[in-house]
Motif scaffolding. Sequence first.
Motif, PDB file in Angstrom:
ATOM      1  N   GLY A   1      -9.204  27.501  30.828  1.00 56.37           N
ATOM      2  CA  GLY A   1      -8.582  27.634  32.210  1.00 56.37           C
ATOM      3  C   GLY A   1      -8.310  28.859  33.090  1.00 56.37           C
ATOM      4  N   GLY A   2      -9.641  29.683  32.784  1.00 57.83           N
ATOM      5  CA  GLY A   2      -9.610  30.961  33.313  1.00 57.83           C
ATOM      6  C   GLY A   2     -10.667  30.981  34.611  1.00 57.83           C
ATOM      7  N   ARG A   3     -10.877  32.284  34.822  1.00 56.09           N
ATOM      8  CA  ARG A   3     -11.722  32.794  35.980  1.00 56.09           C
ATOM      9  C   ARG A   3     -13.112  33.493  35.422  1.00 56.09           C
ATOM     10  NH1 ARG A   3      -8.627  37.165  38.710  1.00 56.09           N
ATOM     11  NH2 ARG A   3     -10.028  36.883  40.178  1.00 56.09           N
ATOM     12  N   PHE A   4     -14.252  33.046  35.999  1.00 58.70           N
ATOM     13  CA  PHE A   4     -15.446  33.446  35.626  1.00 58.70           C
ATOM     14  C   PHE A   4     -16.132  34.313  36.997  1.00 58.70           C
ATOM     15  CE2 PHE A   4     -19.914  32.952  36.263  1.00 58.70           C
ATOM     16  CZ  PHE A   4     -20.550  33.773  35.103  1.00 58.70           C
ATOM     17  N   LEU A   5     -16.275  35.540  36.776  1.00 54.23           N
ATOM     18  CA  LEU A   5     -16.920  36.274  37.984  1.00 54.23           C
ATOM     19  C   LEU A   5     -18.177  36.695  37.876  1.00 54.23           C
ATOM     20  CD1 LEU A   5     -13.660  38.638  38.285  1.00 54.23           C
ATOM     21  CD2 LEU A   5     -13.991  36.393  39.356  1.00 54.23           C
ATOM     22  N   LEU A   6     -18.786  37.086  38.812  1.00 56.55           N
ATOM     23  CA  LEU A   6     -20.177  37.550  38.973  1.00 56.55           C
ATOM     24  C   LEU A   6     -20.011  38.987  39.416  1.00 56.55           C
ATOM     25  CD1 LEU A   6     -23.380  37.270  38.607  1.00 56.55           C
ATOM     26  CD2 LEU A   6     -23.197  36.244  40.958  1.00 56.55           C
ATOM     27  N   ARG A   7     -20.827  39.856  38.844  1.00 53.80           N
ATOM     28  CA  ARG A   7     -20.887  41.183  39.333  1.00 53.80           C
ATOM     29  C   ARG A   7     -22.534  41.632  39.018  1.00 53.80           C
ATOM     30  NH1 ARG A   7     -17.467  44.099  35.997  1.00 53.80           N
ATOM     31  NH2 ARG A   7     -18.872  45.069  34.441  1.00 53.80           N
ATOM     32  N   ILE A   8     -22.806  42.491  40.281  1.00 53.00           N
ATOM     33  CA  ILE A   8     -24.488  42.732  40.523  1.00 53.00           C
ATOM     34  C   ILE A   8     -24.256  44.321  40.059  1.00 53.00           C
ATOM     35  CG2 ILE A   8     -26.109  42.988  42.027  1.00 53.00           C
ATOM     36  CD1 ILE A   8     -25.541  40.194  41.240  1.00 53.00           C
ATOM     37  N   GLU A   9     -25.027  44.587  39.060  1.00 56.34           N
ATOM     38  CA  GLU A   9     -25.205  46.116  38.561  1.00 56.34           C
ATOM     39  C   GLU A   9     -26.426  46.497  39.153  1.00 56.34           C
ATOM     40  OE1 GLU A   9     -24.408  46.331  34.238  1.00 56.34           O
ATOM     41  OE2 GLU A   9     -22.328  45.969  34.741  1.00 56.34           O
TER      42      GLU A   9
ATOM     43  N   THR B   1     -20.541  28.379  38.559  1.00 58.81           N
ATOM     44  CA  THR B   1     -19.729  28.584  40.074  1.00 58.81           C
ATOM     45  C   THR B   1     -18.987  30.151  39.735  1.00 58.81           C
ATOM     46  OG1 THR B   1     -17.869  27.044  39.406  1.00 58.81           O
ATOM     47  CG2 THR B   1     -19.749  26.159  40.533  1.00 58.81           C
ATOM     48  N   TRP B   2     -18.654  30.836  40.588  1.00 58.43           N
ATOM     49  CA  TRP B   2     -17.977  31.898  40.507  1.00 58.43           C
ATOM     50  C   TRP B   2     -17.325  32.333  41.892  1.00 58.43           C
ATOM     51  CZ3 TRP B   2     -23.170  31.342  40.191  1.00 58.43           C
ATOM     52  CH2 TRP B   2     -24.031  31.716  41.461  1.00 58.43           C
ATOM     53  N   GLU B   3     -16.334  33.197  41.932  1.00 56.86           N
ATOM     54  CA  GLU B   3     -15.604  33.438  42.815  1.00 56.86           C
ATOM     55  C   GLU B   3     -16.150  34.556  43.741  1.00 56.86           C
ATOM     56  OE1 GLU B   3     -11.743  35.068  41.567  1.00 56.86           O
ATOM     57  OE2 GLU B   3     -11.638  33.480  40.156  1.00 56.86           O
ATOM     58  N   THR B   4     -15.755  34.409  45.138  1.00 56.03           N
ATOM     59  CA  THR B   4     -16.404  35.650  46.075  1.00 56.03           C
ATOM     60  C   THR B   4     -15.423  36.207  46.794  1.00 56.03           C
ATOM     61  OG1 THR B   4     -16.390  33.880  47.722  1.00 56.03           O
ATOM     62  CG2 THR B   4     -18.348  34.206  46.580  1.00 56.03           C
ATOM     63  N   PRO B   5     -15.721  37.453  47.220  1.00 60.42           N
ATOM     64  CA  PRO B   5     -16.859  38.168  47.183  1.00 60.42           C
ATOM     65  C   PRO B   5     -17.381  38.780  45.792  1.00 60.42           C
ATOM     66  CG  PRO B   5     -15.292  39.683  47.965  1.00 60.42           C
ATOM     67  CD  PRO B   5     -14.591  38.507  47.968  1.00 60.42           C
ATOM     68  N   VAL B   6     -18.568  38.791  45.539  1.00 61.31           N
ATOM     69  CA  VAL B   6     -19.088  39.367  44.471  1.00 61.31           C
ATOM     70  C   VAL B   6     -19.226  40.964  44.500  1.00 61.31           C
ATOM     71  CG1 VAL B   6     -21.342  39.507  43.036  1.00 61.31           C
ATOM     72  CG2 VAL B   6     -20.662  37.468  43.982  1.00 61.31           C
ATOM     73  N   LEU B   7     -18.625  41.480  43.483  1.00 63.01           N
ATOM     74  CA  LEU B   7     -18.657  42.777  43.552  1.00 63.01           C
ATOM     75  C   LEU B   7     -19.982  43.482  43.192  1.00 63.01           C
ATOM     76  CD1 LEU B   7     -15.954  45.189  41.507  1.00 63.01           C
ATOM     77  CD2 LEU B   7     -18.389  45.744  41.328  1.00 63.01           C
ATOM     78  N   ARG B   8     -20.557  44.210  43.861  1.00 57.47           N
ATOM     79  CA  ARG B   8     -21.829  45.018  43.819  1.00 57.47           C
ATOM     80  C   ARG B   8     -21.637  46.477  43.511  1.00 57.47           C
ATOM     81  NH1 ARG B   8     -24.760  45.523  47.806  1.00 57.47           N
ATOM     82  NH2 ARG B   8     -26.903  44.922  47.292  1.00 57.47           N
ATOM     83  N   GLN B   9     -22.182  47.051  42.590  1.00 54.05           N
ATOM     84  CA  GLN B   9     -22.159  48.339  42.199  1.00 54.05           C
ATOM     85  C   GLN B   9     -22.354  49.436  43.287  1.00 54.05           C
ATOM     86  OE1 GLN B   9     -23.894  49.028  38.231  1.00 54.05           O
ATOM     87  NE2 GLN B   9     -21.919  48.624  37.357  1.00 54.05           N
ATOM     88  N   SER B  10     -23.446  49.053  43.973  1.00 56.06           N
ATOM     89  CA  SER B  10     -23.733  50.029  45.014  1.00 56.06           C
ATOM     90  C   SER B  10     -22.639  50.132  46.308  1.00 56.06           C
ATOM     91  CB  SER B  10     -24.957  49.440  45.718  1.00 56.06           C
ATOM     92  OG  SER B  10     -25.080  48.188  46.113  1.00 56.06           O
ATOM     93  N   ASP B  11     -21.755  49.290  46.142  1.00 50.51           N
ATOM     94  CA  ASP B  11     -20.718  49.294  47.001  1.00 50.51           C
ATOM     95  C   ASP B  11     -19.520  49.810  46.394  1.00 50.51           C
ATOM     96  OD1 ASP B  11     -22.240  47.980  49.031  1.00 50.51           O
ATOM     97  OD2 ASP B  11     -21.383  45.816  48.406  1.00 50.51           O
ATOM     98  N   ASN B  12     -19.543  50.279  45.151  1.00 48.85           N
ATOM     99  CA  ASN B  12     -18.242  50.865  44.771  1.00 48.85           C
ATOM    100  C   ASN B  12     -18.385  52.146  44.152  1.00 48.85           C
ATOM    101  OD1 ASN B  12     -15.620  50.018  43.947  1.00 48.85           O
ATOM    102  ND2 ASN B  12     -16.312  49.724  41.710  1.00 48.85           N
ATOM    103  N   THR B  13     -19.403  53.047  44.857  1.00 53.56           N
ATOM    104  CA  THR B  13     -19.554  54.410  44.470  1.00 53.56           C
ATOM    105  C   THR B  13     -18.414  55.336  44.259  1.00 53.56           C
ATOM    106  OG1 THR B  13     -20.423  54.850  46.585  1.00 53.56           O
ATOM    107  CG2 THR B  13     -22.049  54.358  44.751  1.00 53.56           C
ATOM    108  N   LYS B  14     -17.447  54.965  45.284  1.00 56.41           N
ATOM    109  CA  LYS B  14     -16.271  56.029  45.671  1.00 56.41           C
ATOM    110  C   LYS B  14     -15.508  55.891  44.479  1.00 56.41           C
ATOM    111  CE  LYS B  14     -16.292  56.266  50.475  1.00 56.41           C
ATOM    112  NZ  LYS B  14     -15.545  55.750  51.876  1.00 56.41           N
TER     113      LYS B  14
END
Length: 281
Positions: free
Chosen positions: A34-42, A67-80
């Motif tokens: 009954g949990g959440r499944f997320l996608l991350r792009i490394e 199926t997964w939640e959006t927005p998808v976390l992309r590492q290139s957007d998380n450099t800070k």
Amino acid sequence: MGFVTRFAPSPTGPLHLGHAYSALLAHDTARAAGGRFLLRIEDTDTARCTSAFEAQVHDDLAWLGLTWETPVLRQSDNTKAYEAALTRLGEMGLLYPCSCTRGDIRRAASAPQEGAPLLCPDGLIYPGTCRHRPWEDRTNTDAVRLDMARAVDHLTDLPQYTETGRHPALRLTRAHLVEEVGDIVLARRDTKTAAYHLSVVVDDAAQAITHVIRGEDLATATPIHVLLQALLDLPIPTYHHHRLIRDEDGKRLAKRDDARAIALYRDEGATPQDIRMMVGL
């Protein structure tokens, strides 16, 4: 807190049966709980990651029925966030810049007085050539390494973690981390981006991951991640390391195994249920 897990591929090639197994297992486990499944792009490997492969990741996973939640976390957007973590560890006196190339490390590790080269989850254990350099000496051409001995001694007690997969949890000890893991790279010199060990713990915290489900090839890296989580005051998830999908010769599948790419099976008329049967689900 509920059950939250993720699938985190690098878009450097087509997804294969091994990726299918890992993604399906994580997705099914989350849904059953009954949990959440997320996608991350490394996608920090800018030399190899492409937008076409990233789009194919989405297409392949959707075709498999995930199926997964959006927005998808992309590492290139998380450099800070990675740089902030580096700055924090640097201000704690736990990092140093390193100008050594892989060739330098190989030559130092194979010197006669060093004995047989020792391997860690990242390859050869770093011999400590640049350990004397202060953090403030860092330049744009340097890698960044964790001074493992200082990092371990910074903590009053070493953290431990829970493992629910094929491998018992590896107990964190000073001897193991210092002598058998060594001063790992946290930021690469070639791309100036965060290395896997740092980015994965920052991302798992950002996505509130409670359960990390991944292949058993990463089991030996988990003590590194747990140590970094403790140093950065981040939550420590439960870990589950699953079996790997292997070829007829017993070798684990890699991105170069295009013959086992999900898209190829799909083009040949396979169904998502066929893929589940192929990987034993």
